[in-house]
Design a protein around this motif. Structure first.
Motif, PDB file in Angstrom:
ATOM      1  N   LEU A  24       0.849  -1.191   0.000  1.00 61.56           N
ATOM      2  CA  LEU A  24       0.000   0.000   0.000  1.00 61.56           C
ATOM      3  C   LEU A  24       0.883   1.238   0.000  1.00 61.56           C
ATOM      4  N   PRO A  25       0.430   2.360  -0.586  1.00 65.70           N
ATOM      5  CA  PRO A  25       1.247   3.582  -0.613  1.00 65.70           C
ATOM      6  C   PRO A  25       1.446   4.146   0.799  1.00 65.70           C
ATOM      7  N   ILE A  58      -3.202   4.514   8.451  1.00 64.56           N
ATOM      8  CA  ILE A  58      -3.410   3.307   9.264  1.00 64.56           C
ATOM      9  C   ILE A  58      -2.617   3.409  10.569  1.00 64.56           C
ATOM     10  N   TRP A  59      -1.386   3.927  10.473  1.00 67.10           N
ATOM     11  CA  TRP A  59      -0.562   4.084  11.689  1.00 67.10           C
ATOM     12  C   TRP A  59      -1.253   5.014  12.690  1.00 67.10           C
ATOM     13  N   LEU A  94      -6.729  -3.220   9.701  1.00 71.82           N
ATOM     14  CA  LEU A  94      -7.027  -2.075   8.837  1.00 71.82           C
ATOM     15  C   LEU A  94      -6.375  -2.246   7.466  1.00 71.82           C
ATOM     16  N   ILE A  95      -5.182  -2.832   7.424  1.00 71.11           N
ATOM     17  CA  ILE A  95      -4.538  -3.129   6.131  1.00 71.11           C
ATOM     18  C   ILE A  95      -5.391  -4.114   5.338  1.00 71.11           C
ATOM     19  N   LYS A  96      -5.910  -5.127   6.020  1.00 68.76           N
ATOM     20  CA  LYS A  96      -6.760  -6.120   5.360  1.00 68.76           C
ATOM     21  C   LYS A  96      -8.029  -5.467   4.801  1.00 68.76           C
ATOM     22  N   ILE A  97      -8.596  -4.540   5.578  1.00 64.13           N
ATOM     23  CA  ILE A  97      -9.792  -3.827   5.116  1.00 64.13           C
ATOM     24  C   ILE A  97      -9.493  -3.091   3.810  1.00 64.13           C
TER      25      ILE A  97
END
Length: 541
Positions: free
Chosen positions: A479-480, A487-488, A510-513
């Motif tokens: 992801l960019p 997300i962080w 959240l990355i999975k979302i």
């Protein structure tokens, strides 16, 4: 409702205070009567292009025109939106709707035939009388007390067949009627069947009648649940190719894909796509009442520009005519040279070619007129329209903005529009960041064991990993940085620049979302807050 309603038409010549109208609708009507209508009347605009506008044209609710070949689901689409039958409704695989049906709100259910409808000053259909009894016998208004129809009206049109016989047997100019409606409606929805993508000659002519109304057109690919995913890709490509040959615009038309009726899907592989497309279409339709004033203003500007161009054409033809001999020969010469005249007027008055009427249609109409009876150019009438376009319109736009900001948002309600606005069947309910909102257990917990294994490989110190070590794992998502940075911020609940095992698990969730194609929330929803951080997090409003 409006302070100007009782004033005589002569009031259009008054200056100064008449411009200070109290409503957007009143302002539009006032501008038309005082600035545009005199120009139209002087150069016979109504005989060549469109009848004069009336009170009902400014005051009517937003209208949607449905057009398509037979059995593409036009009437079913209306039934789907209203969630009830309406008078005159007929549905079947054969060509059933053989009339134009205006579906409108009424306190009691009933229907009004066309001949009675065109003499009703409260309805915007009076000028349809010029199409004669052959059309009026195939025109009706269905009225019923439906919540959806309090905000919009819907025009159902006859199904289009292929073949010359169908076009001739109508007894009226079908494309002219469509063009009349297109100039007055807020949306034109072209319906296609996933199994019936061919565009017949009459359908092609019908679409060409919408020239100049491209911003109103939306395309619906209906019955898409009857094909599988691979076939749907081919169908969509074929539809875009067919439309590209008929609609000459560089922009790609918006096509909504789905199955617009209240029956089970035959193929559920693309259910999520259909739901998203339906919601997009619903939002477009629901916004019509809010955008109605801007649409009427836009149509008035287009009409004024066309009236100006028409005046230039007619006055030029008048100027070129001889005073005594050779009038007929000169008339024929001018008609044949009309394309050259267009170019000459474009250069002389700096007018865009797109503002001119179609050459062939204009040539055919001019055959029936005596050019010596046309009026010469009247600069004051042109100046009045120019003044309206340069100054009055901007004032009216400010009035529209003020009215929109002071009034609550107007959305179409009722019928199918209520079925997906609340509860578990709202689009996106229980998906993406909303998953787990109704559950007592933290939704991330089910995948936490896997995330914990990763966490302990990243050298935690005192139960936390540094930003550097967290970044090594997070960038593997590809992801960019802008997304990972968001997300962080969401995952670092205590804002200490480090992640504990629950915060790390949240970051992975959240990355999975995001990788599943959903949008990230702007702030962390309460149900996603890690259990150990819930007391320290501020409560959501």
């Amino acid at each position: 409702m409006f302070s100007w309603m009782g004033r005589q038409a002569g009031g259009r010549e008054r200056a100064g205070g008449a411009d200070a109208v109290q409503t957007v609708t009143g302002g539009l009507r006032s501008l038309y009567l005082r600035k545009v209508l005199p120009l139209e009347e002087a150069y016979r605009f109504h005989e060549f292009h469109s009848p004069a506008l009336e009170d009902a044209d400014f005051e009517n609710k937003p209208m949607i025109l449905l057009v398509g070949q037979y059995s593409t689901g036009k009437t079913t689409f209306i039934r789907y939106l209203l969630e009830q039958d309406f008078p005159g409704m007929r549905i079947g695989p054969e060509p059933t709707t053989d009339s134009f049906i205006a579906v409108m709100y009424g306190e009691t259910e009933g229907s009004t035939p066309g001949n009675a409808l065109v003499v009703d000053p409260k309805k915007p259909f009076r000028k349809l009388s010029r199409f004669g009894n052959a059309f009026l016998n195939r025109f009706m208004c269905s009225q019923l007390p439906n919540q959806v129809l309090k905000s919009i009206s819907i025009i159902d049109s006859p199904g289009i067949l292929s073949g010359e016989k169908q076009r001739i047997s109508r007894g009226y100019d079908f494309c002219q009627v469509l063009q009349w409606f297109a100039e007055r409606v807020d949306r034109i929805i072209l319906l296609f069947d996933a199994h019936k993508l061919d565009i017949s000659d009459e359908f092609s002519e019908a679409i060409k009648a919408f020239r100049g109304q491209d911003d109103k057109i939306r395309v619906v690919l209906n019955k898409a649940d009857q094909v599988d995913t691979q076939q749907l890709m081919r169908v969509y490509g074929a539809l875009m190719w067919s439309l590209g040959k008929v609609i000459n615009t560089p922009e790609v038309l918006r096509v909504y894909i789905g199955s617009f009726w209240a029956q089970p899907l035959q193929n559920t592989d693309n259910r999520r796509l259909f739901e998203a497309e339906a919601q997009d279409l619903f939002r477009d339709i629901q916004s019509l009442p809010q955008k109605a004033a801007v649409r009427k203003l836009n149509d008035l500007i287009k009409r004024a520009r066309l009236a100006k161009v028409h005046a230039y054409i007619i006055s030029h033809l008048k100027k070129e005519m001889p005073s005594v001999f050779g009038k007929e020969n000169k008339k024929r010469e001018l008609i044949s040279r009309l394309p050259e005249i267009y170019l000459q007027l474009q250069r002389e008055y700096q007018i865009s070619a797109g503002d001119f009427p179609e050459v062939k249609a204009m040539q055919e109409q001019l055959e029936n007129y005596d050019f010596t009876r046309f009026h010469s150019l009247k600069p004051k009438l042109i100046e009045a329209v120019d003044n309206m376009l340069s100054s009055k319109i901007s004032s009216l736009m400010n009035l529209i903005s003020q009215e929109e900001s002071s009034m609550p948002t107007q959305l179409v309600q009722g019928g199918a529009f209520d079925g997906t606005t609340e509860g578990p069947f709202n689009q996106g309910y229980g998906e993406g960041a909303k998953e787990g909102a109704d559950e007592e257990e933290w939704v991330v917990a089910k995948d936490k064991p896997v995330y914990d294994e990763l966490f302990y490989t990243l050298s935690p110190i005192n139960g936390k990993i540094s930003g550097v070590n967290a970044k090594k794992e997070m960038v593997t998502s590809k992801l960019p940085n802008s997304v990972l940075g968001k997300i962080w911020k969401l995952a670092d609940c205590d804002c200490d620049g480090m992640l504990d095992e629950e915060e790390f698990a949240l970051a992975k969730h959240l990355i999975k979302i995001k990788l599943d194609g959903y949008e990230l929330p702007n702030s962390l929803p309460p149900h996603l807050v890690p259990p150990s951080h819930r007391k320290s997090m501020p409560k959501a409003d």
